[in-house]
Design a protein around this motif. Structure first.
Motif, PDB file in Angstrom:
ATOM      1  N   ASP A   1       0.820  -1.200   0.000  1.00 30.84           N
ATOM      2  CA  ASP A   1       0.000   0.000   0.000  1.00 30.84           C
ATOM      3  C   ASP A   1       0.862   1.262   0.000  1.00 30.84           C
ATOM      4  O   ASP A   1       0.613   2.190  -0.778  1.00 30.84           O
ATOM      5  CB  ASP A   1      -0.907  -0.008   1.233  1.00 30.84           C
ATOM      6  N   LEU A   2       1.875   1.289   0.842  1.00 32.62           N
ATOM      7  CA  LEU A   2       2.736   2.465   0.926  1.00 32.62           C
ATOM      8  C   LEU A   2       3.529   2.651  -0.364  1.00 32.62           C
ATOM      9  O   LEU A   2       3.633   3.761  -0.903  1.00 32.62           O
ATOM     10  CB  LEU A   2       3.690   2.329   2.113  1.00 32.62           C
ATOM     11  N   GLU A   3       4.089   1.561  -0.872  1.00 35.28           N
ATOM     12  CA  GLU A   3       4.929   1.666  -2.058  1.00 35.28           C
ATOM     13  C   GLU A   3       4.127   2.089  -3.282  1.00 35.28           C
ATOM     14  O   GLU A   3       4.604   2.861  -4.117  1.00 35.28           O
ATOM     15  CB  GLU A   3       5.615   0.326  -2.315  1.00 35.28           C
TER      16      GLU A   3
ATOM     17  N   PHE B   1       9.785  -1.326   8.334  1.00 34.10           N
ATOM     18  CA  PHE B   1       9.854   0.077   7.914  1.00 34.10           C
ATOM     19  C   PHE B   1       9.130   0.998   8.893  1.00 34.10           C
ATOM     20  O   PHE B   1       8.828   2.141   8.552  1.00 34.10           O
ATOM     21  CB  PHE B   1       9.248   0.234   6.516  1.00 34.10           C
ATOM     22  N   CYS B   2       8.859   0.517  10.087  1.00 34.73           N
ATOM     23  CA  CYS B   2       8.107   1.312  11.059  1.00 34.73           C
ATOM     24  C   CYS B   2       8.861   2.599  11.410  1.00 34.73           C
ATOM     25  O   CYS B   2      10.087   2.598  11.550  1.00 34.73           O
ATOM     26  CB  CYS B   2       7.864   0.488  12.318  1.00 34.73           C
TER      27      CYS B   2
ATOM     28  N   THR C   1      12.094   6.667  -2.554  1.00 34.60           N
ATOM     29  CA  THR C   1      11.015   6.886  -3.516  1.00 34.60           C
ATOM     30  C   THR C   1      10.013   7.898  -2.980  1.00 34.60           C
ATOM     31  O   THR C   1       9.581   8.806  -3.703  1.00 34.60           O
ATOM     32  CB  THR C   1      10.309   5.559  -3.835  1.00 34.60           C
ATOM     33  N   ALA C   2       9.634   7.738  -1.722  1.00 37.20           N
ATOM     34  CA  ALA C   2       8.680   8.667  -1.112  1.00 37.20           C
ATOM     35  C   ALA C   2       9.237  10.081  -1.088  1.00 37.20           C
ATOM     36  O   ALA C   2       8.530  11.051  -1.387  1.00 37.20           O
ATOM     37  CB  ALA C   2       8.328   8.207   0.295  1.00 37.20           C
TER      38      ALA C   2
ATOM     39  N   ALA D   1      12.072   8.467 -10.283  1.00 35.78           N
ATOM     40  CA  ALA D   1      12.066   7.584  -9.114  1.00 35.78           C
ATOM     41  C   ALA D   1      11.819   6.154  -9.573  1.00 35.78           C
ATOM     42  O   ALA D   1      11.341   5.933 -10.700  1.00 35.78           O
ATOM     43  CB  ALA D   1      10.986   8.018  -8.122  1.00 35.78           C
ATOM     44  N   PRO D   2      12.123   5.155  -8.734  1.00 38.52           N
ATOM     45  CA  PRO D   2      11.788   3.774  -9.091  1.00 38.52           C
ATOM     46  C   PRO D   2      10.318   3.639  -9.478  1.00 38.52           C
ATOM     47  O   PRO D   2       9.440   4.228  -8.842  1.00 38.52           O
ATOM     48  CB  PRO D   2      12.106   3.006  -7.800  1.00 38.52           C
ATOM     49  N   ALA D   3      10.073   2.857 -10.526  1.00 38.84           N
ATOM     50  CA  ALA D   3       8.731   2.789 -11.118  1.00 38.84           C
ATOM     51  C   ALA D   3       7.822   1.851 -10.331  1.00 38.84           C
ATOM     52  O   ALA D   3       7.306   0.871 -10.866  1.00 38.84           O
ATOM     53  CB  ALA D   3       8.828   2.347 -12.567  1.00 38.84           C
TER      54      ALA D   3
END
Length: 405
Positions: free
Chosen positions: A122-124, A221-222, A254-255, A376-378
């Motif tokens: 979801d985040l990615e 990743f918290c 990426t974010a 950014a990474p796709a």
């Protein structure tokens, strides 16, 4: 694996009218200590195993050592006592996508590390990281909503008790749970708080019982280790798993490409915490470079910071469009060349490859808009908030159009 729709019928649910107790198990030291202790003599702790289910919600990014400890020590214990163990996960981003019963058994053979759709997915997919401010929305999304779905289907308003694994240092969470709980028939119980078992007591109990240190359970990743004062321990955990560190570094990078303010730890990035001069840190950075060796994209990102009719700030609106795909160096050269030709402010990270062109920087006061092009990474999908274009055009009537196609 049984995949279920959000509305009945629900294959994989084997609930019956005798069930009256649910134990939340998050795999960490606190809830594991409670569960292990209770199974020494369930009846003396008011637990009827025939009418009890242990509930686990798979977030998809649990640390490997936690999964190994569960497989080695706790699953055999659950099988020995015939404990009903229910493992759940989400099917997708929206509630309408439904949820999945990964396993529902009194003889569980393994822990399911992930389901069809995880918090990482979801985040990615939207290019963001967990946020420290406010409520733990990621936990509510990945755990709370999943558990509430199952409880609603199973109990349907019947009285039941839900046992929470908050330790004695978390009295505030008891009050928060009681204030937030609106499910008909539910009564929350907090035995570790009542027993006076703090984190240290829970860890000591598990060490004595199993001969191992049981670590805290949280996603790789918290963002909360920094606020819990556990950042040094968290970084050591990262160094022990450089491939995981590389993945998390890519998520943050990426974010931050799409939003420079999206640092994993508020004011500081994870990337800043690794020193390439240190061998174990360098291993994490090398893993990060391997993670970046993939297809990249050129993204057009717009944000709106609007006010309501009463003058209050509205939630930030965003539009993300993938324009081109290619290798990072190729996309960066193109973006830099076109930006310079149009005299647009452009930034370039020569180490990891990102290029960012500021078509329109945000102002200092709301309402305002922000627009950028970035490589950014796709992994980020096209996504636009409802009525974004109408709001954008209303705010920027007469403004110059984007010069880069």
């Amino acid at each position: 694996m049984h995949r279920t729709a959000y509305t009945p019928p629900l294959p994989g649910l084997t609930a019956n009218d005798d069930l009256d107790t649910v134990i939340n198990w998050g795999l960490g030291a606190d809830s594991t200590a409670y569960l292990a202790r209770v199974l020494t003599d369930p009846a003396s702790y008011g637990i009827d195993l025939e009418r009890t289910a242990v509930l686990y919600r798979a977030t998809g990014s649990e640390w490997p050592e936690t999964r190994l400890l569960v497989d080695e020590f706790m699953l055999p214990l659950l099988r020995e006592h015939g404990v009903r163990f229910v493992q759940l996960a989400r099917n997708g981003h929206r509630r309408e996508d439904g949820f999945t019963v990964l396993d529902d058994s009194r003889d569980p053979e393994r822990l399911f590390a992930r389901g069809p759709w995880t918090l990482w997915d979801d985040l990615e997919s939207v290019g963001t990281v967990p946020q420290q401010a406010g409520t733990r929305k990621c936990s509510l999304w990945a755990k709370g909503a999943v558990g509430d779905w199952w409880l609603t289907q199973v109990f349907g308003g019947r009285p039941f008790r839900q046992i929470m694994g908050f330790n004695a240092d978390e009295e505030g969470r008891r009050f928060g749970d009681q204030a937030a709980s609106k499910m008909p028939g539910r009564t929350g119980e907090f035995p570790l708080i009542d027993w006076g078992w703090d984190r240290q007591h829970c860890e000591s109990y598990l060490l004595k019982r199993f001969g191992v240190h049981w670590p805290k359970s949280y996603c790789t990743f918290c963002c909360f280790p920094v606020s819990m004062g556990a950042l040094p321990t968290h970084l050591e955990r990262m160094r022990s798993h450089p491939d995981i560190a590389g993945e998390v570094l890519r998520l943050e990078y990426t974010a931050m490409s799409l939003n420079p303010n999206a640092k994993l730890y508020g004011r500081k990035t994870l990337l800043e915490m690794f020193d390439p001069a240190r061998p174990r840190d360098r291993a994490c950075l090398e893993a990060f470079e391997r993670e970046l060796d993939m297809l990249w994209a050129l993204y057009h990102v717009r944000r709106l910071f609007l006010l309501s009719d009463s003058g209050k700030r509205r939630p930030v609106m965003r539009s993300t469009d993938r324009i081109h795909l290619g290798r990072p160096q190729q996309l960066a050269r193109r973006l830099i060349s076109v930006s310079e030709r149009h005299h647009i402010d452009v930034e370039h990270d020569p180490v990891y490859g990102r290029a960012r062109s500021w078509v329109r920087r945000r102002a200092t006061a709301w309402p305002m808009a922000e627009e950028l092009l970035v490589t950014a990474p796709a992994r980020v999908i096209n996504k636009q908030d409802e009525a974004f274009d109408e709001e954008w055009n209303a705010l920027l009537t007469g403004a110059a159009q984007l010069p880069i196609a």
